[in-house]
Scaffold this motif. Structure first.
Motif, PDB file in Angstrom:
ATOM      1  N   VAL A 109      -4.361 -17.469   3.023  1.00 30.92           N
ATOM      2  CA  VAL A 109      -3.591 -16.898   1.913  1.00 30.92           C
ATOM      3  C   VAL A 109      -2.514 -17.914   1.561  1.00 30.92           C
ATOM      4  N   HIS A 110      -2.449 -18.299   0.300  1.00 29.30           N
ATOM      5  CA  HIS A 110      -1.454 -19.260  -0.178  1.00 29.30           C
ATOM      6  C   HIS A 110      -0.573 -18.541  -1.197  1.00 29.30           C
ATOM      7  N   GLN A 161       0.620  -7.454   1.033  1.00 31.75           N
ATOM      8  CA  GLN A 161       0.836  -7.170  -0.388  1.00 31.75           C
ATOM      9  C   GLN A 161       0.233  -8.277  -1.252  1.00 31.75           C
ATOM     10  N   ALA A 162       0.387  -9.516  -0.821  1.00 32.50           N
ATOM     11  CA  ALA A 162      -0.144 -10.651  -1.579  1.00 32.50           C
ATOM     12  C   ALA A 162      -1.665 -10.601  -1.668  1.00 32.50           C
ATOM     13  N   VAL A 163      -2.321 -10.248  -0.575  1.00 33.36           N
ATOM     14  CA  VAL A 163      -3.785 -10.137  -0.589  1.00 33.36           C
ATOM     15  C   VAL A 163      -4.218  -9.032  -1.551  1.00 33.36           C
ATOM     16  N   CYS A 164      -3.567  -7.884  -1.495  1.00 32.22           N
ATOM     17  CA  CYS A 164      -3.895  -6.787  -2.420  1.00 32.22           C
ATOM     18  C   CYS A 164      -3.671  -7.214  -3.865  1.00 32.22           C
ATOM     19  N   PHE A 165      -2.560  -7.907  -4.120  1.00 31.97           N
ATOM     20  CA  PHE A 165      -2.270  -8.388  -5.465  1.00 31.97           C
ATOM     21  C   PHE A 165      -3.354  -9.343  -5.957  1.00 31.97           C
ATOM     22  N   ALA A 166      -3.780 -10.270  -5.091  1.00 31.95           N
ATOM     23  CA  ALA A 166      -4.798 -11.252  -5.481  1.00 31.95           C
ATOM     24  C   ALA A 166      -6.148 -10.587  -5.750  1.00 31.95           C
ATOM     25  N   LEU A 167      -6.489  -9.575  -4.964  1.00 32.22           N
ATOM     26  CA  LEU A 167      -7.789  -8.924  -5.120  1.00 32.22           C
ATOM     27  C   LEU A 167      -7.825  -7.898  -6.247  1.00 32.22           C
ATOM     28  N   GLY A 225      -4.712  -6.904  -8.249  1.00 29.98           N
ATOM     29  CA  GLY A 225      -3.607  -6.949  -9.208  1.00 29.98           C
ATOM     30  C   GLY A 225      -2.580  -5.858  -8.997  1.00 29.98           C
ATOM     31  N   LYS A 226      -2.645  -5.205  -7.840  1.00 24.14           N
ATOM     32  CA  LYS A 226      -1.716  -4.116  -7.516  1.00 24.14           C
ATOM     33  C   LYS A 226      -1.285  -4.231  -6.062  1.00 24.14           C
ATOM     34  N   PRO A 227      -0.105  -3.690  -5.736  1.00 17.65           N
ATOM     35  CA  PRO A 227       0.326  -3.683  -4.336  1.00 17.65           C
ATOM     36  C   PRO A 227      -0.455  -2.652  -3.520  1.00 17.65           C
ATOM     37  N   VAL A 228      -0.175  -2.580  -2.247  1.00 13.41           N
ATOM     38  CA  VAL A 228      -0.876  -1.683  -1.320  1.00 13.41           C
ATOM     39  C   VAL A 228      -0.860  -0.233  -1.797  1.00 13.41           C
ATOM     40  N   ASP A 241      -3.184 -17.378  -3.919  1.00 12.13           N
ATOM     41  CA  ASP A 241      -4.555 -17.893  -3.871  1.00 12.13           C
ATOM     42  C   ASP A 241      -5.152 -17.501  -2.534  1.00 12.13           C
ATOM     43  N   LEU A 242      -6.375 -17.023  -2.574  1.00 16.75           N
ATOM     44  CA  LEU A 242      -7.096 -16.685  -1.348  1.00 16.75           C
ATOM     45  C   LEU A 242      -8.194 -17.710  -1.134  1.00 16.75           C
ATOM     46  N   GLU A 243      -8.374 -18.087   0.108  1.00 17.35           N
ATOM     47  CA  GLU A 243      -9.467 -18.988   0.470  1.00 17.35           C
ATOM     48  C   GLU A 243     -10.464 -18.173   1.285  1.00 17.35           C
ATOM     49  N   PHE A 244     -11.719 -18.312   0.950  1.00 18.92           N
ATOM     50  CA  PHE A 244     -12.756 -17.558   1.624  1.00 18.92           C
ATOM     51  C   PHE A 244     -13.594 -18.459   2.527  1.00 18.92           C
TER      52      PHE A 244
END
Length: 78
Positions: free
Chosen positions: A5-6, A40-46, A48-51, A71-74
């Motif tokens: 997660v960046h 929260q950042a992961v939820c936002f990236a996936l 567009g909303k918080p948890v 940015d998420l790296e997979f």
């Protein structure tokens, strides 16, 4: 699977990268240092909303930044 997660200008994180293990990743630190903000950042990236599913609040953008980016790296390097 997410491997990193960046975050830039997101919550308390100015410019932060977190690598995630394939098995489990433990995040620890003092109160209010930004541990929950990673989730929260992961939820936002996936999505567009918080948890909590509500809309993204401008307060999540760190002072001194115009935008917050995540940015998420997979596992396949996408």
């Amino acid at each position: 699977m997410i491997t990193a997660v960046h975050m830039r200008g997101f919550g308390p994180h100015d410019d932060c990268s977190v690598r995630l293990s394939a098995r489990a990743t433990r995040v620890q630190g003092p109160s209010e240092c930004g541990k929950s903000t990673i989730v929260q950042a992961v939820c936002f990236a996936l999505w567009g909303k918080p948890v909590d599913g509500l809309r993204f609040e401008p307060a999540w953008i760190r002072d001194g930044h115009d935008v917050a980016t995540v940015d998420l790296e997979f596992v396949d390097k996408r």
